[in-house]
Design a protein around this motif. Sequence first.
Motif, PDB file in Angstrom:
ATOM      1  N   ILE A   1     -38.204  -7.570 -25.263  1.00 18.82           N
ATOM      2  CA  ILE A   1     -37.794  -8.413 -26.406  1.00 18.82           C
ATOM      3  C   ILE A   1     -36.907  -9.582 -25.994  1.00 18.82           C
ATOM      4  CG2 ILE A   1     -37.991  -6.602 -28.155  1.00 18.82           C
ATOM      5  CD1 ILE A   1     -34.953  -6.165 -27.874  1.00 18.82           C
ATOM      6  N   THR A   2     -36.765  -9.828 -24.687  1.00 20.17           N
ATOM      7  CA  THR A   2     -35.799 -10.858 -24.283  1.00 20.17           C
ATOM      8  C   THR A   2     -36.438 -12.204 -23.946  1.00 20.17           C
ATOM      9  OG1 THR A   2     -35.847  -9.867 -22.072  1.00 20.17           O
ATOM     10  CG2 THR A   2     -34.000  -9.273 -23.492  1.00 20.17           C
ATOM     11  N   GLY A   3     -37.712 -12.350 -24.247  1.00 22.62           N
ATOM     12  CA  GLY A   3     -38.390 -13.611 -23.902  1.00 22.62           C
ATOM     13  C   GLY A   3     -38.636 -14.505 -25.102  1.00 22.62           C
ATOM     14  N   SER A   4     -39.377 -15.573 -24.820  1.00 22.24           N
ATOM     15  CA  SER A   4     -39.695 -16.548 -25.863  1.00 22.24           C
ATOM     16  C   SER A   4     -40.798 -16.013 -26.784  1.00 22.24           C
ATOM     17  CB  SER A   4     -40.175 -17.837 -25.197  1.00 22.24           C
ATOM     18  OG  SER A   4     -40.760 -18.681 -26.157  1.00 22.24           O
ATOM     19  N   ALA A   5     -40.725 -16.426 -28.055  1.00 20.64           N
ATOM     20  CA  ALA A   5     -41.795 -16.075 -28.999  1.00 20.64           C
ATOM     21  C   ALA A   5     -42.922 -17.104 -28.919  1.00 20.64           C
ATOM     22  CB  ALA A   5     -41.236 -16.011 -30.410  1.00 20.64           C
ATOM     23  N   LEU A   6     -42.747 -18.119 -28.069  1.00 18.17           N
ATOM     24  CA  LEU A   6     -43.745 -19.167 -27.832  1.00 18.17           C
ATOM     25  C   LEU A   6     -44.085 -19.968 -29.097  1.00 18.17           C
ATOM     26  CD1 LEU A   6     -46.089 -17.175 -25.407  1.00 18.17           C
ATOM     27  CD2 LEU A   6     -44.238 -18.748 -24.817  1.00 18.17           C
ATOM     28  N   VAL A   7     -43.085 -20.131 -29.963  1.00 23.54           N
ATOM     29  CA  VAL A   7     -43.231 -21.035 -31.117  1.00 23.54           C
ATOM     30  C   VAL A   7     -41.931 -21.832 -31.257  1.00 23.54           C
ATOM     31  CG1 VAL A   7     -44.887 -19.758 -32.536  1.00 23.54           C
ATOM     32  CG2 VAL A   7     -42.475 -19.181 -32.695  1.00 23.54           C
ATOM     33  N   LYS A   8     -42.016 -22.931 -32.011  1.00 25.71           N
ATOM     34  CA  LYS A   8     -40.818 -23.742 -32.264  1.00 25.71           C
ATOM     35  C   LYS A   8     -40.379 -23.527 -33.710  1.00 25.71           C
ATOM     36  CE  LYS A   8     -40.857 -26.659 -28.591  1.00 25.71           C
ATOM     37  NZ  LYS A   8     -40.951 -27.499 -27.716  1.00 25.71           N
ATOM     38  N   ASN A   9     -39.058 -23.586 -33.953  1.00 26.18           N
ATOM     39  CA  ASN A   9     -38.589 -23.457 -35.335  1.00 26.18           C
ATOM     40  C   ASN A   9     -38.613 -24.816 -36.019  1.00 26.18           C
ATOM     41  OD1 ASN A   9     -36.286 -24.846 -34.530  1.00 26.18           O
ATOM     42  ND2 ASN A   9     -34.928 -23.078 -34.625  1.00 26.18           N
ATOM     43  N   ILE A  10     -38.182 -24.843 -37.284  1.00 29.18           N
ATOM     44  CA  ILE A  10     -38.247 -26.080 -38.072  1.00 29.18           C
ATOM     45  C   ILE A  10     -37.373 -27.173 -37.469  1.00 29.18           C
ATOM     46  CG2 ILE A  10     -38.931 -25.318 -40.382  1.00 29.18           C
ATOM     47  CD1 ILE A  10     -35.487 -25.424 -40.322  1.00 29.18           C
ATOM     48  N   GLN A  11     -36.457 -26.793 -36.590  1.00 24.02           N
ATOM     49  CA  GLN A  11     -35.575 -27.790 -35.990  1.00 24.02           C
ATOM     50  C   GLN A  11     -36.076 -28.205 -34.611  1.00 24.02           C
ATOM     51  OE1 GLN A  11     -31.500 -26.605 -36.950  1.00 24.02           O
ATOM     52  NE2 GLN A  11     -32.387 -25.074 -38.274  1.00 24.02           N
ATOM     53  N   GLY A  12     -37.307 -27.755 -34.280  1.00 27.20           N
ATOM     54  CA  GLY A  12     -37.933 -28.155 -33.024  1.00 27.20           C
ATOM     55  C   GLY A  12     -37.436 -27.378 -31.820  1.00 27.20           C
TER      56      GLY A  12
END
Length: 335
Positions: A54-65
């Motif tokens: 669970i310590t890695g990236s979700a490979l998406v960007k949030n609304i703030q980029g």
Amino acid sequence: METVPSFITPFDLIMQKTSATESERISLLLVVGAIEQGGRTMAALLRKGPLLGITGSALVKNIQGEEVQKLDQIGQETFLSLFRRTRAVRSILSEEAEDPESLSVEQINPLLVAMDPLDGSSNISVNAPIGSIFGVFRPTHSDPASPADLFLRASSPLLSAYLLYSVSTSLVLSFAGETHVFTLDPDSGEFLGTGVPCRFPEKGKIYSTNEAYLPHWEKSLQEYAAWIKTERKPPMILRYIGALVGDFHRNLLKGGIYLYPAEAGEKASGKLRLLYEAYPMAHIAKNAGGIATDGKRDILTIEPRSLHQRVPLVVGPSDLVHEFQEMTGNPLSDI
Ligand code: AHM
Ligand code: MG
């Protein structure tokens, strides 16, 4: 014979305070219960960290980029589902979602919650301190105000809190003019504190900032940063964890000032968010003998213009923030 210290819980603290009405107190107890349960869940997950993947990236960007980490998503789901279950939160604003979510309510005096469910994302993959931040507000308008309007009209928080996931898990709670520190007892699952309000020590000499950005700061801030290391008596020393919760907590206990100022270019309004990072920290600081400013004004007097508004943040004990304001040409006469 060694005396066994007696501890209090967040429940005891809220029950002792008389400023809230009975129905509001019930809402506060439910909200704080959700924060405690979320803290237990997150601390348990973080103990296993990479073993659970669970310590890695979700490979998406949030609304703030910004790149979303798996733990950002886990924190969001964990706290959202707990706040939903309280039936005491009318709406919740999160760093991880563009719009506030309206929740079903059963309590008479429901509350608003603004949260950064996982603060310090860049520390996740290196097992360094991270946290969760919460501002709890009283709605100032009744229906038909939209959830966004409710947050934009919110005044200073009623209760603020952060969880710090580190060697142990701390819960810092600020309510009714006092700030209290609790520690999670992993055996009983309870957050325990002494009941003695926490105050910033005076004459602290720590400063916490990302000095790599100094060339982009205003000249008066650059001069302040040079002065504290050379001419100031005694000179200050730098400590920077890179997670607001971790840096603030050390400064709260040892005496230190945290600075994330505005920068020329992309970060002209700083980096940190007003409603769910700066407001809660400002409230916690104020109730511990400190001040938070954006360099010119008390953070708690700033009216939000947008839900995810960024703001420069300087926060710490009153003596260090006054000194900062004087040295940068904006003395705080009336704070
Ligand atoms: P986050 O909420 O996305 O983790 O960002 C906020 C964090 C703060 O915790 C921390 O103080 C700051 O960003 C660090 O920023 P930088 O890496 O620019 O020094
Ligand atoms: Mg954050």
